[in-house]
Structures are given as C-alpha cells and as structure tokens.
Design an enzyme around this catalytic site. Sequence first.
Site, mmCIF file in Angstrom:
data_model
loop_
_atom_site.group_PDB
_atom_site.id
_atom_site.type_symbol
_atom_site.label_atom_id
_atom_site.label_comp_id
_atom_site.label_asym_id
_atom_site.label_seq_id
_atom_site.Cartn_x
_atom_site.Cartn_y
_atom_site.Cartn_z
ATOM 1 N N LYS A 288 -2.470 9.245 0.397
ATOM 2 C CA LYS A 288 -3.655 9.480 1.290
ATOM 3 C C LYS A 288 -3.177 10.428 2.496
ATOM 4 O O LYS A 288 -3.680 11.382 2.968
ATOM 5 C CB LYS A 288 -4.149 8.110 1.986
ATOM 6 C CG LYS A 288 -4.687 7.383 1.019
ATOM 7 C CD LYS A 288 -6.259 8.084 0.402
ATOM 8 C CE LYS A 288 -7.006 6.952 -0.236
ATOM 9 N NZ LYS A 288 -8.138 7.508 -0.794
ATOM 10 N N TYR B 237 0.838 -1.273 0.143
ATOM 11 C CA TYR B 237 -0.094 0.007 0.061
ATOM 12 C C TYR B 237 0.933 1.212 -0.020
ATOM 13 O O TYR B 237 0.479 2.295 0.212
ATOM 14 C CB TYR B 237 -0.881 -0.054 1.264
ATOM 15 C CG TYR B 237 -2.217 0.767 1.021
ATOM 16 C CD1 TYR B 237 -3.269 0.330 0.493
ATOM 17 C CD2 TYR B 237 -2.250 1.975 1.805
ATOM 18 C CE1 TYR B 237 -4.504 1.153 0.434
ATOM 19 C CE2 TYR B 237 -3.524 2.713 2.080
ATOM 20 C CZ TYR B 237 -4.574 2.148 1.329
ATOM 21 O OH TYR B 237 -5.713 2.890 1.209
HETATM 22 N N1 LIG Z 1 -12.815 -0.126 0.670
HETATM 23 C C1 LIG Z 1 -12.347 -0.032 1.777
HETATM 24 O O1 LIG Z 1 -12.060 -0.858 2.373
HETATM 25 C C2 LIG Z 1 -11.687 1.437 1.877
HETATM 26 C C3 LIG Z 1 -11.025 1.682 3.101
HETATM 27 C C4 LIG Z 1 -10.553 2.672 3.382
HETATM 28 C C5 LIG Z 1 -10.633 3.937 2.305
HETATM 29 N N2 LIG Z 1 -11.048 3.651 1.300
HETATM 30 C C6 LIG Z 1 -11.565 4.780 0.249
HETATM 31 O O2 LIG Z 1 -12.723 5.059 -0.196
HETATM 32 C C7 LIG Z 1 -12.902 5.724 -1.396
HETATM 33 C C8 LIG Z 1 -13.915 4.682 -2.495
HETATM 34 O O3 LIG Z 1 -13.174 3.333 -2.332
HETATM 35 P P1 LIG Z 1 -14.205 1.912 -2.874
HETATM 36 O O4 LIG Z 1 -13.801 0.909 -1.932
HETATM 37 O O5 LIG Z 1 -15.558 2.283 -2.993
HETATM 38 O O6 LIG Z 1 -13.473 2.091 -4.079
HETATM 39 P P2 LIG Z 1 -14.021 1.291 -5.689
HETATM 40 O O7 LIG Z 1 -15.205 0.230 -5.151
HETATM 41 O O8 LIG Z 1 -12.861 0.830 -5.977
HETATM 42 O O9 LIG Z 1 -14.484 2.110 -6.543
HETATM 43 C C9 LIG Z 1 -13.566 3.434 -6.906
HETATM 44 C C10 LIG Z 1 -14.266 4.651 -7.549
HETATM 45 O O10 LIG Z 1 -13.408 5.506 -7.902
HETATM 46 C C11 LIG Z 1 -13.561 5.835 -9.152
HETATM 47 N N3 LIG Z 1 -12.121 5.978 -9.940
HETATM 48 C C12 LIG Z 1 -10.967 5.497 -9.788
HETATM 49 N N4 LIG Z 1 -10.273 6.418 -10.553
HETATM 50 C C13 LIG Z 1 -10.795 7.392 -11.021
HETATM 51 C C14 LIG Z 1 -10.307 8.477 -11.822
HETATM 52 N N5 LIG Z 1 -9.202 8.600 -12.012
HETATM 53 N N6 LIG Z 1 -11.156 9.418 -11.965
HETATM 54 C C15 LIG Z 1 -12.431 9.202 -11.504
HETATM 55 N N7 LIG Z 1 -12.816 8.456 -10.697
HETATM 56 C C16 LIG Z 1 -11.959 7.257 -10.553
HETATM 57 C C17 LIG Z 1 -14.032 4.642 -9.804
HETATM 58 O O11 LIG Z 1 -14.910 4.905 -11.031
HETATM 59 P P3 LIG Z 1 -15.097 3.773 -12.291
HETATM 60 O O12 LIG Z 1 -15.897 2.793 -11.722
HETATM 61 O O13 LIG Z 1 -15.712 4.786 -13.543
HETATM 62 O O14 LIG Z 1 -13.489 3.243 -12.785
HETATM 63 C C18 LIG Z 1 -15.021 4.024 -8.719
HETATM 64 O O15 LIG Z 1 -16.269 4.669 -8.715
HETATM 65 C C19 LIG Z 1 -11.392 5.599 -1.873
HETATM 66 O O16 LIG Z 1 -10.878 6.895 -1.699
HETATM 67 C C20 LIG Z 1 -10.590 4.586 -0.916
HETATM 68 O O17 LIG Z 1 -9.330 4.890 -0.852
HETATM 69 C C21 LIG Z 1 -11.948 2.550 0.915
#
Ligand SMILES: NC(=O)c1ccc[n+]([C@@H]2O[C@H](COP(=O)([O-])OP(=O)(O)OC[C@H]3O[C@@H](n4cnc5c(N)ncnc54)[C@H](OP(=O)(O)O)[C@@H]3O)[C@@H](O)[C@H]2O)c1
Length: 263
Positions: free
Chosen positions: A167, A160
């Site tokens: 982040k 990571y």
């Molecule tokens: N899941 C976890 O356990 C977790 C934990 C801590 C923090 N987070 C944070 O929460 C946030 C959302 O995570 P998630 O788990 O929901 O992620 P996810 O399911 O992988 O979805 C990622 C999203 O970001 C969009 N995206 C990626 N690259 C992009 C770009 N260059 N421009 C515009 N949109 C973009 C994708 O759009 P497309 O589908 O169109 O590509 C998708 O809607 C992130 O900031 C992540 O770091 C997640």
Amino acid sequence: MSSQIPPASPFSGKYALVTGSGRGIGRAIALHLARLGADVAVNFFRNRQPAEETAAEIENLGRRAPVIKADVGDLDDLNRMFDEVEANFGGLDIFIHNAASGYNRPAMQQKPKGWDWTLNINARALLFAAQRAAPLMERRGGGAIVSITSPGSQRVLPEYVVVGASKAALESLTRYLAVELAPQNIVVNAVSPGVVETDALAHFDAIRSDEHLIEKAIAATPAGRLVSPQDVANVVAFLCTPEASMIRGQVIVVDGGYTLPAR
Ligand SMILES: NC(=O)c1ccc[n+]([C@@H]2O[C@H](COP(=O)([O-])OP(=O)(O)OC[C@H]3O[C@@H](n4cnc5c(N)ncnc54)[C@H](OP(=O)(O)O)[C@@H]3O)[C@@H](O)[C@H]2O)c1
C-alpha cells in the site's frame, strides 16, 4: 432568481472499470458510479457469482456492465482485461484500482512468494493498468484514476507487513502517476478507508480471536461508527468529478477520525 440544481447523473455517458467489484468496497463503488450514470465494467478473480450479481444490479439501472474475469496481479490477465474494456466501451473515463490481496502473517514468517503475490496485485497492477488506461482516457479527453489504499501503508498493523508495504508503494505510484499523467488531463488519487466491515476482515487472526474488535473499533472512532463501503464510494466518486480536479496525487483518509487520537 434561478437556483442551480446539480445534474442527477454526473457520470452519464461515462465508462468506468472497477477492479474487484463483485464484493465489498469495490461492489459499492461500482454500484454508486452506475447510479450516478456510468457504464461500469465489473472485474472479479475467483468469485464469479457475486460479480454477476453486481452486474445485474447495474444493468437494472439501465447501464451496461460487462463482467471480466482477470487476476490483476498477472500481466497477461491485466492486459486482456483492458482489451475487453476497449472492445466493450472503446475508451475509459474512470479506473478504480480496488482489488487487493495479501499474506497476513508476521514479518518473520513471510516468504518471497507472498511478497510477489501481494505486491503484484496491490501495487504493480496500478502501474501497468495506468499504462493501459491512459491511452483509453486520452481518447475521451482525460479521466480519473483512484486507488484504494489503507492506513497500514504508514502505521503498523498486526500481520500486515507485506500488505502495508504494497500500500505504501501504491501511494507512491499515485503521486508519480498524478504528475506524469497530468498533461493528459488524467487525475490520479487514492482513498484510504478505516475499518470497513467486509469479507476481508475475516482473514485477520487478530479479528477472529477478538469477537469484540469491531465494537472496540467503533468505540475508538470519533464519528461513532465504522466506515461503510458506501462512505468510501461517495469519496471515490467525488474524486472522479470535475469539482475535484485540483486534488492530485493525494491520499484521502476516510476513517471517521479513527487515526487522529494518539494512543
Ligand atoms: N475492509 C477494510 O477494512 C479495508 C480497510 C482499508 C482498505 N481496504 C482496501 O479496500 C479494498 C477492498 O477491500 P474489501 O474489504 O472490499 O476486500 P474483500 O471484501 O476481501 O474483496 C476483495 C476484492 O478484491 C478482488 N480481488 C482479490 N484479488 C484479486 C485479483 N488478483 N484480481 C482481481 N480481483 C481480485 C476480489 O475478487 P474475487 O471475489 O473474485 O476474488 C474481491 O472482489 C482493498 O484495496 C483493501 O485493501 C479495506
């Protein structure tokens, strides 16, 4: 005796933009803001169909939901996204920087391209989005910016390193923007979720190679369950209300206590 009933639609008449809101946490945030009354611009990068589905759900609630394709790591795209927001809404009240990407591999295998890609999407996008969002918010008398960060900004997670650094930069930007945008009545904060079951988890080898990792994460969470996208959306929305207006430049951890015990 009069009892105070909270308004059902605290964001009625408000305009929001949520990046990466076709899927996962971003989708939950967009839908929640819409349920609370906001019109929400839905941004996606690669997957149009889920973004259209999110927008359709928002429109079913009677709200507007323009769908905007943009790579937030690309400055031309980022600027065009704000041009489209301005053309649709004329101003902005809430900006949620949720979109994230990254090269998950050990530090010794990282390449400059992966660093640039990850930092541009996860961190640089907030700085230049804030430059565009602030004038749109000033027209509305102020606003709120919330970014989604992760515990990897401070703790060492497998593969990571570059996302963690991005982040950390995001959290620092949050503090600087909170101070610099305060005179415009713009409130800036971040939310740091624990493990949330979304598509993102499939990108981690550590998770693919251990089918019990989710069960282990639940067992290690004092609250007894994983954080849901809705848990994150609830806190993000709160940070956009007047009740939260004295919270500035903070990273609010939403992890059910996962990071508390010493291991
Ligand atoms: N899941 C976890 O356990 C977790 C934990 C801590 C923090 N987070 C944070 O929460 C946030 C959302 O995570 P998630 O788990 O929901 O992620 P996810 O399911 O992988 O979805 C990622 C999203 O970001 C969009 N995206 C990626 N690259 C992009 C770009 N260059 N421009 C515009 N949109 C973009 C994708 O759009 P497309 O589908 O169109 O590509 C998708 O809607 C992130 O900031 C992540 O770091 C997640």
